[in-house]
Design a protein around this motif. Structure first.
Motif, PDB file in Angstrom:
ATOM      1  N   SER A  37     -28.693  27.636 -17.952  1.00 21.59           N
ATOM      2  CA  SER A  37     -27.320  28.029 -18.255  1.00 21.59           C
ATOM      3  C   SER A  37     -27.301  28.572 -19.673  1.00 21.59           C
ATOM      4  CB  SER A  37     -26.375  26.839 -18.130  1.00 21.59           C
ATOM      5  OG  SER A  37     -26.339  26.352 -16.803  1.00 21.59           O
ATOM      6  N   ARG A  38     -26.215  29.227 -20.040  1.00 21.53           N
ATOM      7  CA  ARG A  38     -26.110  29.743 -21.405  1.00 21.53           C
ATOM      8  C   ARG A  38     -24.685  29.624 -21.902  1.00 21.53           C
ATOM      9  NH1 ARG A  38     -27.070  36.231 -20.132  1.00 21.53           N
ATOM     10  NH2 ARG A  38     -25.055  36.619 -19.108  1.00 21.53           N
ATOM     11  N   GLN A  39     -24.568  29.572 -23.218  1.00 13.60           N
ATOM     12  CA  GLN A  39     -23.251  29.491 -23.839  1.00 13.60           C
ATOM     13  C   GLN A  39     -23.222  30.399 -25.055  1.00 13.60           C
ATOM     14  OE1 GLN A  39     -21.872  25.534 -24.828  1.00 13.60           O
ATOM     15  NE2 GLN A  39     -19.750  26.224 -24.783  1.00 13.60           N
ATOM     16  N   LYS A  43     -17.292  30.987 -25.901  1.00 16.82           N
ATOM     17  CA  LYS A  43     -17.210  31.063 -24.435  1.00 16.82           C
ATOM     18  C   LYS A  43     -17.682  29.755 -23.817  1.00 16.82           C
ATOM     19  CE  LYS A  43     -17.751  36.077 -24.042  1.00 16.82           C
ATOM     20  NZ  LYS A  43     -18.491  37.177 -23.353  1.00 16.82           N
ATOM     21  N   GLU A  44     -17.333  29.567 -22.561  1.00 17.82           N
ATOM     22  CA  GLU A  44     -17.775  28.385 -21.831  1.00 17.82           C
ATOM     23  C   GLU A  44     -19.218  28.573 -21.361  1.00 17.82           C
ATOM     24  OE1 GLU A  44     -13.461  26.918 -19.981  1.00 17.82           O
ATOM     25  OE2 GLU A  44     -15.097  27.509 -18.660  1.00 17.82           O
ATOM     26  N   ARG A  45     -19.879  27.446 -21.138  1.00 22.07           N
ATOM     27  CA  ARG A  45     -21.242  27.498 -20.610  1.00 22.07           C
ATOM     28  C   ARG A  45     -21.197  28.049 -19.190  1.00 22.07           C
ATOM     29  NH1 ARG A  45     -25.256  22.418 -21.347  1.00 22.07           N
ATOM     30  NH2 ARG A  45     -24.372  22.678 -23.441  1.00 22.07           N
ATOM     31  N   GLU A  46     -22.145  28.938 -18.882  1.00 29.18           N
ATOM     32  CA  GLU A  46     -22.184  29.543 -17.552  1.00 29.18           C
ATOM     33  C   GLU A  46     -23.591  29.431 -16.980  1.00 29.18           C
ATOM     34  OE1 GLU A  46     -21.470  33.755 -17.526  1.00 29.18           O
ATOM     35  OE2 GLU A  46     -22.987  34.181 -19.048  1.00 29.18           O
ATOM     36  N   LEU A  47     -23.658  29.293 -15.655  1.00 32.32           N
ATOM     37  CA  LEU A  47     -24.939  29.244 -14.972  1.00 32.32           C
ATOM     38  C   LEU A  47     -25.576  30.624 -14.999  1.00 32.32           C
ATOM     39  CD1 LEU A  47     -26.987  27.693 -13.150  1.00 32.32           C
ATOM     40  CD2 LEU A  47     -25.679  28.583 -11.201  1.00 32.32           C
ATOM     41  N   VAL A  48     -26.851  30.676 -15.357  1.00 31.17           N
ATOM     42  CA  VAL A  48     -27.605  31.917 -15.338  1.00 31.17           C
ATOM     43  C   VAL A  48     -28.421  32.028 -14.049  1.00 31.17           C
ATOM     44  CG1 VAL A  48     -29.421  33.254 -16.463  1.00 31.17           C
ATOM     45  CG2 VAL A  48     -27.745  32.000 -17.846  1.00 31.17           C
ATOM     46  N   ALA A  60     -26.710  34.509 -11.469  1.00 30.43           N
ATOM     47  CA  ALA A  60     -25.418  35.062 -11.834  1.00 30.43           C
ATOM     48  C   ALA A  60     -25.472  36.576 -11.625  1.00 30.43           C
ATOM     49  CB  ALA A  60     -25.092  34.748 -13.286  1.00 30.43           C
ATOM     50  N   SER A  62     -24.416  38.875 -13.384  1.00 36.83           N
ATOM     51  CA  SER A  62     -24.670  39.610 -14.619  1.00 36.83           C
ATOM     52  C   SER A  62     -26.158  39.732 -14.954  1.00 36.83           C
ATOM     53  CB  SER A  62     -23.944  38.939 -15.789  1.00 36.83           C
ATOM     54  OG  SER A  62     -24.369  37.597 -15.928  1.00 36.83           O
ATOM     55  N   TYR A  93     -29.389  29.143 -24.737  1.00 34.74           N
ATOM     56  CA  TYR A  93     -29.812  28.917 -23.355  1.00 34.74           C
ATOM     57  C   TYR A  93     -30.257  27.467 -23.186  1.00 34.74           C
ATOM     58  CZ  TYR A  93     -29.490  33.867 -22.253  1.00 34.74           C
ATOM     59  OH  TYR A  93     -29.017  35.137 -22.012  1.00 34.74           O
TER      60      TYR A  93
END
Length: 121
Positions: A37-39, A43-48, A60, A62, A93
């Motif tokens: 995941s990354r932040q 921004k909020e942490r998002e799954l990569v 993801a 993106s 990350y």
């Protein structure tokens, strides 16, 4: 206890590549899912991306076509190959692993400490 140790972050120009590694160690009986995941700042942490023990992957939107997640079950290690990096990939990350500990049957999710990736010209 279980520890996740990440490595491979750094600074790169747009279009460049980096490979992240995350090794799990400690009282591990088995690991099922692993992922990244990354932040980014503000921004909020998002799954990569994530990967099952059997090798099924999920990305993801993106990063599809640019990033590749893989794992070595014998080494309890997950990798993230990042190609064609963009400035918007800049973030901390974090790796994650769902671990069943050696003693008992408890299953928990563990996180690494994070590694900085900066994409800038």
């Amino acid at each position: 206890q279980v520890r996740l140790a990440e490595s491979g972050g750094g600074s790169v120009q747009p279009g460049g590549s980096l490979r992240l590694s995350c090794a799990a160690s400690g009282s591990i009986r088995s690991i099922s899912g692993m992922g990244w995941s990354r932040q980014a700042p503000g921004k909020e942490r998002e799954l990569v991306a994530d990967i099952t023990k059997g090798g099924s992957t999920n990305y993801a939107d993106s990063v599809k076509g640019r990033f590749t997640i893989s794992r070595d079950n014998a080494k309890n290690t997950v990798y993230l190959q990042m190609n064609s990096l963009k400035p918007e990939d800049t973030a901390v990350y974090y790796c994650n692993a769902v671990v069943q500990i050696l003693f008992g049957s408890k299953i928990s999710s563990y996180w690494g400490q994070g590694t900085q990736v900066t994409v800038s010209s």
